[in-house]
Design a protein around this motif. Sequence first.
Motif, PDB file in Angstrom:
ATOM      1  N   CYS A  31     -43.947  -1.134 -53.507  1.00 36.92           N
ATOM      2  CA  CYS A  31     -43.109  -1.112 -54.700  1.00 36.92           C
ATOM      3  C   CYS A  31     -43.996  -0.776 -55.911  1.00 36.92           C
ATOM      4  CB  CYS A  31     -42.470  -2.488 -54.884  1.00 36.92           C
ATOM      5  SG  CYS A  31     -41.341  -2.604 -56.271  1.00 36.92           S
ATOM      6  N   PRO A  32     -43.441  -0.074 -56.904  1.00 34.14           N
ATOM      7  CA  PRO A  32     -44.215   0.199 -58.116  1.00 34.14           C
ATOM      8  C   PRO A  32     -44.653  -1.073 -58.848  1.00 34.14           C
ATOM      9  CG  PRO A  32     -42.265   1.581 -58.050  1.00 34.14           C
ATOM     10  CD  PRO A  32     -42.145   0.605 -56.924  1.00 34.14           C
ATOM     11  N   CYS A  33     -44.040  -2.200 -58.536  1.00 36.35           N
ATOM     12  CA  CYS A  33     -44.404  -3.454 -59.203  1.00 36.35           C
ATOM     13  C   CYS A  33     -45.690  -4.062 -58.645  1.00 36.35           C
ATOM     14  CB  CYS A  33     -43.268  -4.466 -59.089  1.00 36.35           C
ATOM     15  SG  CYS A  33     -43.180  -5.292 -57.487  1.00 36.35           S
ATOM     16  N   TRP A  34     -46.211  -3.517 -57.568  1.00 40.71           N
ATOM     17  CA  TRP A  34     -47.377  -4.098 -56.904  1.00 40.71           C
ATOM     18  C   TRP A  34     -48.580  -4.128 -57.840  1.00 40.71           C
ATOM     19  CZ3 TRP A  34     -48.330  -7.084 -52.989  1.00 40.71           C
ATOM     20  CH2 TRP A  34     -49.621  -7.190 -52.486  1.00 40.71           C
ATOM     21  N   SER A  35     -49.165  -5.294 -57.972  1.00 39.29           N
ATOM     22  CA  SER A  35     -50.346  -5.468 -58.806  1.00 39.29           C
ATOM     23  C   SER A  35     -51.586  -5.404 -57.908  1.00 39.29           C
ATOM     24  CB  SER A  35     -50.296  -6.820 -59.522  1.00 39.29           C
ATOM     25  OG  SER A  35     -51.550  -7.091 -60.112  1.00 39.29           O
ATOM     26  N   GLN A  36     -52.327  -4.324 -58.042  1.00 37.20           N
ATOM     27  CA  GLN A  36     -53.532  -4.152 -57.242  1.00 37.20           C
ATOM     28  C   GLN A  36     -54.569  -5.235 -57.591  1.00 37.20           C
ATOM     29  OE1 GLN A  36     -53.262  -1.945 -54.873  1.00 37.20           O
ATOM     30  NE2 GLN A  36     -55.296  -2.283 -54.063  1.00 37.20           N
ATOM     31  N   ALA A  37     -54.624  -5.594 -58.857  1.00 37.89           N
ATOM     32  CA  ALA A  37     -55.610  -6.585 -59.309  1.00 37.89           C
ATOM     33  C   ALA A  37     -55.360  -7.969 -58.700  1.00 37.89           C
ATOM     34  CB  ALA A  37     -55.605  -6.676 -60.830  1.00 37.89           C
ATOM     35  N   PHE A  38     -54.080  -8.364 -58.624  1.00 38.54           N
ATOM     36  CA  PHE A  38     -53.735  -9.697 -58.128  1.00 38.54           C
ATOM     37  C   PHE A  38     -53.258  -9.698 -56.671  1.00 38.54           C
ATOM     38  CE2 PHE A  38     -53.136 -10.073 -62.757  1.00 38.54           C
ATOM     39  CZ  PHE A  38     -54.060 -11.079 -62.996  1.00 38.54           C
ATOM     40  N   GLN A  39     -53.097  -8.500 -56.093  1.00 34.73           N
ATOM     41  CA  GLN A  39     -52.634  -8.360 -54.703  1.00 34.73           C
ATOM     42  C   GLN A  39     -51.303  -9.075 -54.460  1.00 34.73           C
ATOM     43  OE1 GLN A  39     -54.233  -6.534 -51.974  1.00 34.73           O
ATOM     44  NE2 GLN A  39     -54.892  -5.587 -53.882  1.00 34.73           N
ATOM     45  N   GLN A  40     -50.361  -8.836 -55.402  1.00 34.40           N
ATOM     46  CA  GLN A  40     -49.024  -9.412 -55.266  1.00 34.40           C
ATOM     47  C   GLN A  40     -48.045  -8.629 -56.127  1.00 34.40           C
ATOM     48  OE1 GLN A  40     -49.535 -13.447 -56.561  1.00 34.40           O
ATOM     49  NE2 GLN A  40     -49.195 -12.956 -58.695  1.00 34.40           N
ATOM     50  N   GLY A  59     -44.229  -7.170 -51.462  1.00 32.93           N
ATOM     51  CA  GLY A  59     -44.344  -6.020 -52.340  1.00 32.93           C
ATOM     52  C   GLY A  59     -44.008  -4.687 -51.694  1.00 32.93           C
ATOM     53  N   TYR A  60     -43.192  -4.703 -50.638  1.00 30.62           N
ATOM     54  CA  TYR A  60     -42.773  -3.468 -49.979  1.00 30.62           C
ATOM     55  C   TYR A  60     -41.297  -3.212 -50.249  1.00 30.62           C
ATOM     56  CZ  TYR A  60     -47.106  -3.241 -47.312  1.00 30.62           C
ATOM     57  OH  TYR A  60     -48.413  -3.145 -46.949  1.00 30.62           O
ATOM     58  N   LEU A  61     -40.954  -1.931 -50.405  1.00 27.96           N
ATOM     59  CA  LEU A  61     -39.561  -1.545 -50.602  1.00 27.96           C
ATOM     60  C   LEU A  61     -38.824  -1.634 -49.269  1.00 27.96           C
ATOM     61  CD1 LEU A  61     -40.054   1.489 -52.993  1.00 27.96           C
ATOM     62  CD2 LEU A  61     -39.198  -0.785 -53.563  1.00 27.96           C
ATOM     63  N   PRO A  62     -37.535  -1.985 -49.309  1.00 25.06           N
ATOM     64  CA  PRO A  62     -36.781  -2.126 -48.052  1.00 25.06           C
ATOM     65  C   PRO A  62     -36.628  -0.780 -47.345  1.00 25.06           C
ATOM     66  CG  PRO A  62     -35.332  -2.363 -49.957  1.00 25.06           C
ATOM     67  CD  PRO A  62     -36.725  -2.252 -50.483  1.00 25.06           C
ATOM     68  N   THR A  63     -36.522  -0.849 -46.029  1.00 25.44           N
ATOM     69  CA  THR A  63     -36.296   0.351 -45.226  1.00 25.44           C
ATOM     70  C   THR A  63     -34.900   0.291 -44.625  1.00 25.44           C
ATOM     71  OG1 THR A  63     -37.293  -0.740 -43.327  1.00 25.44           O
ATOM     72  CG2 THR A  63     -38.735   0.654 -44.653  1.00 25.44           C
ATOM     73  N   GLU A  64     -34.352   1.445 -44.342  1.00 24.79           N
ATOM     74  CA  GLU A  64     -33.015   1.528 -43.748  1.00 24.79           C
ATOM     75  C   GLU A  64     -33.087   1.143 -42.277  1.00 24.79           C
ATOM     76  OE1 GLU A  64     -29.949   2.412 -45.084  1.00 24.79           O
ATOM     77  OE2 GLU A  64     -30.991   2.236 -47.003  1.00 24.79           O
ATOM     78  N   SER A  65     -32.120   0.359 -41.835  1.00 22.31           N
ATOM     79  CA  SER A  65     -32.071   0.002 -40.415  1.00 22.31           C
ATOM     80  C   SER A  65     -31.466   1.160 -39.624  1.00 22.31           C
ATOM     81  CB  SER A  65     -31.268  -1.273 -40.206  1.00 22.31           C
ATOM     82  OG  SER A  65     -29.949  -1.099 -40.649  1.00 22.31           O
ATOM     83  N   VAL A  66     -31.795   1.202 -38.340  1.00 22.36           N
ATOM     84  CA  VAL A  66     -31.339   2.254 -37.452  1.00 22.36           C
ATOM     85  C   VAL A  66     -30.602   1.600 -36.297  1.00 22.36           C
ATOM     86  CG1 VAL A  66     -32.099   4.136 -35.946  1.00 22.36           C
ATOM     87  CG2 VAL A  66     -33.337   3.668 -38.061  1.00 22.36           C
ATOM     88  N   SER A  67     -29.494   2.186 -35.890  1.00 24.58           N
ATOM     89  CA  SER A  67     -28.709   1.664 -34.779  1.00 24.58           C
ATOM     90  C   SER A  67     -28.988   2.493 -33.521  1.00 24.58           C
ATOM     91  CB  SER A  67     -27.221   1.737 -35.148  1.00 24.58           C
ATOM     92  OG  SER A  67     -26.426   1.306 -34.086  1.00 24.58           O
ATOM     93  N   VAL A  68     -29.286   1.804 -32.416  1.00 24.14           N
ATOM     94  CA  VAL A  68     -29.584   2.478 -31.153  1.00 24.14           C
ATOM     95  C   VAL A  68     -28.647   1.923 -30.082  1.00 24.14           C
ATOM     96  CG1 VAL A  68     -31.359   2.909 -29.405  1.00 24.14           C
ATOM     97  CG2 VAL A  68     -32.017   2.700 -31.814  1.00 24.14           C
TER      98      VAL A  68
END
Length: 148
Positions: A31-40, A59-68
């Motif tokens: 995510c663009p909000c990720w603080s490299q200095a504080f690692q959060q 700090g990760y953006l959500p991913t789309e789920s896939v149906s199998v």
Amino acid sequence: MNKVARNVLKQAKKRGQAVKYIVVPVPTTRCPCWSQAFQQPDSSWHEKNPTEPMCDERGYLPTESVSVDGHAFVLPYEAMSRKELQMYNHYIEKLGPVQYNDHLLLSPDLPENTKFLDWGGRTWHVYNPVAVPVGNDIGVWLALVRSE
């Protein structure tokens, strides 16, 4: 896929239940909000950018789920006898604590990162999938499934 897995797959297609595996890929985009200095993640960034998607606690953006689509055996845990699945007892113990109305998923193939199962008009959470080896390959997958 070994002979045992092919046989289980054949039987699952013939006698098993049609299911949809809901695969939630592991997020890889920070995510663009990720603080490299504080690692959060920095929550103030989201307050300043309310139209941007929210990230998870890592700090990760959500991913789309896939149906199998697939076929498997979904068995009520309470209705099973330990004698019926004696060869799997060691692996069943690894599934963790069982709650009332839990089911056992016996699948010839389980897509990686499967988090949910659509079956019987309901969504089931997939817990603790365990690969049961046969020779050098995976024979079947066992998992505990619980209705959401």
